[in-house]
Design an enzyme around this catalytic site. Sequence first.
Site, short mmCIF file in Angstrom:
data_model
loop_
_atom_site.label_atom_id
_atom_site.label_comp_id
_atom_site.label_asym_id
_atom_site.label_seq_id
_atom_site.Cartn_x
_atom_site.Cartn_y
_atom_site.Cartn_z
N GLN A 197 0.84 -1.19 0.00
CA GLN A 197 0.00 0.00 0.00
C GLN A 197 0.88 1.25 0.00
O GLN A 197 1.54 1.53 1.00
CB GLN A 197 -0.89 -0.02 1.24
CG GLN A 197 -1.89 1.13 1.29
CD GLN A 197 -2.76 1.03 2.54
OE1 GLN A 197 -2.28 1.30 3.65
NE2 GLN A 197 -4.00 0.64 2.37
N GLY A 198 0.87 1.98 -1.10
CA GLY A 198 1.69 3.20 -1.20
C GLY A 198 0.84 4.44 -1.02
O GLY A 198 0.50 5.12 -1.99
N GLU A 205 -10.00 -1.98 6.83
CA GLU A 205 -8.85 -2.12 7.70
C GLU A 205 -9.24 -2.16 9.17
O GLU A 205 -8.50 -2.62 9.99
CB GLU A 205 -7.91 -0.91 7.50
CG GLU A 205 -6.94 -1.06 6.36
CD GLU A 205 -5.83 -0.04 6.44
OE1 GLU A 205 -5.08 -0.05 7.42
OE2 GLU A 205 -5.71 0.78 5.52
N SER A 252 1.09 6.61 2.34
CA SER A 252 1.82 7.62 3.14
C SER A 252 3.03 8.15 2.39
O SER A 252 3.68 7.42 1.64
CB SER A 252 2.28 7.02 4.47
OG SER A 252 1.19 6.48 5.16
N SER A 265 4.63 -1.16 3.95
CA SER A 265 4.85 -2.51 4.45
C SER A 265 4.95 -3.50 3.29
O SER A 265 4.23 -3.35 2.30
CB SER A 265 3.68 -2.94 5.36
OG SER A 265 3.51 -2.02 6.40
C1 LIG Z 1 4.09 -0.50 11.32
C2 LIG Z 1 3.54 0.49 10.36
C3 LIG Z 1 3.15 0.07 9.10
C4 LIG Z 1 2.67 1.00 8.18
N1 LIG Z 1 2.35 0.54 6.92
C5 LIG Z 1 1.95 1.44 5.99
C6 LIG Z 1 1.71 1.01 4.65
O1 LIG Z 1 1.84 -0.17 4.31
N2 LIG Z 1 1.34 1.92 3.73
C7 LIG Z 1 1.18 3.23 4.06
O2 LIG Z 1 0.80 4.01 3.19
N3 LIG Z 1 1.41 3.70 5.32
C8 LIG Z 1 1.80 2.82 6.29
N4 LIG Z 1 2.06 3.25 7.57
C9 LIG Z 1 1.99 4.69 7.84
C10 LIG Z 1 0.90 5.12 8.79
O3 LIG Z 1 -0.34 5.09 8.15
C11 LIG Z 1 1.28 6.51 9.30
O4 LIG Z 1 2.41 6.34 10.12
C12 LIG Z 1 0.18 7.17 10.07
O5 LIG Z 1 -0.88 7.50 9.24
C13 LIG Z 1 0.68 8.45 10.78
O6 LIG Z 1 1.39 9.29 9.93
P1 LIG Z 1 2.83 9.87 10.38
O7 LIG Z 1 3.63 8.72 10.84
O8 LIG Z 1 3.34 10.68 9.27
O9 LIG Z 1 2.55 10.78 11.63
P2 LIG Z 1 2.03 12.31 11.63
O10 LIG Z 1 0.81 12.40 10.81
O11 LIG Z 1 3.16 13.20 11.32
O12 LIG Z 1 1.64 12.48 13.14
C14 LIG Z 1 2.56 12.80 14.17
C15 LIG Z 1 1.80 13.00 15.47
O13 LIG Z 1 0.89 14.09 15.34
C16 LIG Z 1 -0.43 13.69 15.62
N5 LIG Z 1 -1.36 14.37 14.73
C17 LIG Z 1 -1.26 14.56 13.40
N6 LIG Z 1 -2.33 15.19 12.91
C18 LIG Z 1 -3.16 15.41 13.96
C19 LIG Z 1 -4.44 16.02 14.11
N7 LIG Z 1 -5.14 16.49 13.07
N8 LIG Z 1 -4.98 16.02 15.35
C20 LIG Z 1 -4.31 15.53 16.42
N9 LIG Z 1 -3.10 14.97 16.33
C21 LIG Z 1 -2.53 14.89 15.12
C22 LIG Z 1 -0.44 12.19 15.38
O14 LIG Z 1 -1.46 11.53 16.12
C23 LIG Z 1 0.95 11.80 15.85
O15 LIG Z 1 0.94 11.63 17.23
C24 LIG Z 1 2.55 2.35 8.52
C25 LIG Z 1 2.92 2.77 9.79
C26 LIG Z 1 3.43 1.86 10.71
C27 LIG Z 1 3.84 2.34 12.07
#
Ligand SMILES: Cc1cc2nc3c(=O)[nH]c(=O)nc-3n(C[C@H](O)[C@H](O)[C@H](O)COP(=O)(O)OP(=O)(O)OC[C@H]3O[C@@H](n4cnc5c(N)ncnc54)[C@H](O)[C@@H]3O)c2cc1C
Lengths: 384, 306
Positions: A128-129, A246, A131, A163
């Site tokens: 899944q691409g 999901e 993020s 992933s």
């Molecule tokens: C093990 C794992 C597997 C994953 N696999 C995939 C995958 O296969 N494909 C894919 O596309 N993505 C994948 N992801 C990505 C995942 O969907 C993102 O990590 C997630 O959506 C959060 O984005 P970020 O890490 O950029 O955090 P950010 O969005 O930068 O958030 C940082 C912090 O700010 C908070 N925050 C952000 N916006 C708000 C708001 N509006 N209100 C309150 N708090 C806020 C968040 O809760 C967090 O605490 C994976 C992540 C993990 C950990």
Amino acid sequence: MDLAYTEEEEAFRAELRAWLTATVPTLAPRPDPADWPGRRAYDSTWQRMLYDAGYAGLHWPAEAGGRGATPTQHLIFLEETERAKAPYVGAHFVGLLHAGPTIAAEGTPQQRRRWLPPILRGDEVWCQGFSEPEAGSDLAALRTRAVRDGDSYVVTGSKIWTSHAEVADWCELLVRTDPEAPRHQGITWLAMPMNADGIKVRPLRTLAGSREFAEVFLDEVRVPVANRVGEENDGWRVTMVTLSFERGTAFAGEVIACQRTLREVAAMARRNGSWDDQTLRRRVGRLAAEFSVLWRLIQWNVSAAQDGTGVPGVGGSVFKLRYSQARQELYDTAAAVLGVEALDTSREWTVDRLSSLSYTIAAGTSQIQKNIVAERILGLPKGP
Amino acid sequence: MRFQLNDDQRALRGGVRELLAGRFGRDRMRACVADPSVDRRLWRELGAAGVFGLRLEEMGLAEAALVFEEAGRALLPGPLVATHLSAGVVDGAAEGEAVVAGCDGALVDHLPDADAVLWLDESGAFVVDPAELVTVELRSVDPMTPLNRVTVRPAEGRALPGAARLRREAVLLTAAQQCGIAGRTLESAVEYAGVRRQFGRAIGAFQAVKHLCADMLVRVEMARTAVHAAAVTGDPVETAAAKLLADEAAVRNSRDCLQIFAGTGFTWEADVHLHMKRAWLLSTRFAREGEIQDALASSLPAPGIW
Ligand SMILES: Cc1cc2nc3c(=O)[nH]c(=O)nc-3n(C[C@H](O)[C@H](O)[C@H](O)COP(=O)(O)OP(=O)(O)OC[C@H]3O[C@@H](n4cnc5c(N)ncnc54)[C@H](O)[C@@H]3O)c2cc1C
């Protein structure tokens, strides 16, 4: 209100259980978690066995190659496979739980014929691409560009946290096709072959030390227009149709596994003396309540789905908020029972404790889930 | 499996809500705050509506739990659980002619008005003459519920069969009331967060407030699911789990509701303190946090048993 399963449901369970009893012991030992090709082969073999026995895509509609089973039968499937300690979907997670259902719901007949059977047979692995470095919680900020050139899109940009990218054959990719349009209206859903020219996969190491996800760099990758699911610029809607998959029953098997782990934690505590600590005992008692009710909540949500009432994504947010927290507390409690042994990463519970930390992040952080619950269920004013 | 309310159950819930809104509106509720003695007319009305006798008429524990959730939601006072469990055992209980107070061995509620006391603890279930109880009156924190602490165990009263079942049902129906409190305080909080404005916007637009509300909803959904499940299965372990989660939901939701109402919430005129105090009281009744957790921990079977 009824928690008893019908005769038909019990017959289905009995048939499945008999098959699992005969099949699971014949499986090869699980590969080392670091051995990605080995893991892919293992997961695919299992998926093929399910397919041959008629259990692949159980609850998918018949026209998508599924068996059209009811949500309750699907739940029975998840329950029984977990109790039999059968393998989990593993590398086929995205194909079976997201890309596949998206194609089934929004794809053309040709697209369904091309992509769904290999998913069900375990032949092709999807990733899944979605993020990107600058688009996490705020997915609609994604910037990976796709420019139309004849019958192809030329895609440039980068994805992150993808992933299974190392072993995937296909990527369900969200790209920006109209940078001028309002954010949600310029996004398109593409199926990108992972062997195309211009793709570079750089594995990332997780805090557990494993290589679960990767960065994916895209440099003028050509993706046929025929690989677009849904209309151009309609990708946001196409994705949201199935994003709730999901969060529905995806964790049903894990809740049962957590109940098993909790019993093992209690057994170890009784052996090593930590059971004498009332605070610890009470933490265990609290978790027993938590997981048994989480299972009931799944049954509640599944029954609502069966009735066609309720909003699946919404019940899922409530569940995910509570489950992700309970899972982390379970492994914190396991660590308390292990004592200094919890510092040894050759302990399974230590590794599980580390990976449990992703549950409040992946598939929508807990903060985002709370926003969803507050705005979509409770109707509080929308945030920025 | 169909773990959802059926049409009859939905209708029952709606009917009870409507009945209580009509017979026990805010004015009457507030009158009880000033004078907590059991309103005999209301008691008979509840009896006539089937609140106490419904299970003598082919309804099950699941239906009773729905009724008790509504009672909790409306802050209906009186020894509801004990009178309900005494239907068919104590004359007049089913009809609301008799007021049967409940005693869990430590506390008895509404003793001054009681015609009988249903004693329910580990030693069994007994119907006791209120005059036999030696107690000390408390200045009850819940202004609608007079409380007495039992100082001397009475010489046994009339022993009832099925003590374990009665106790389990007392726990479950108390948990159901707590779900009502948890749900009601969530509704008030969300409503207020939508209308109260500060810094030029509804306070519900602030994430700190939103997330409190989201947490409240999650607690309600978990507690309600737990109570429904325990009512359907009648399982003692699930019943204990339901009480644990429902107590927590009621106590914490009423606290969060108070926080959202802020200064207004700290007044006697606002209702939120009444929910909170009732939640505190009910959380001690028939089964409490620590002992439930102990029981749940020791009920965990050895690994490998399924
Ligand atoms: C093990 C794992 C597997 C994953 N696999 C995939 C995958 O296969 N494909 C894919 O596309 N993505 C994948 N992801 C990505 C995942 O969907 C993102 O990590 C997630 O959506 C959060 O984005 P970020 O890490 O950029 O955090 P950010 O969005 O930068 O958030 C940082 C912090 O700010 C908070 N925050 C952000 N916006 C708000 C708001 N509006 N209100 C309150 N708090 C806020 C968040 O809760 C967090 O605490 C994976 C992540 C993990 C950990």
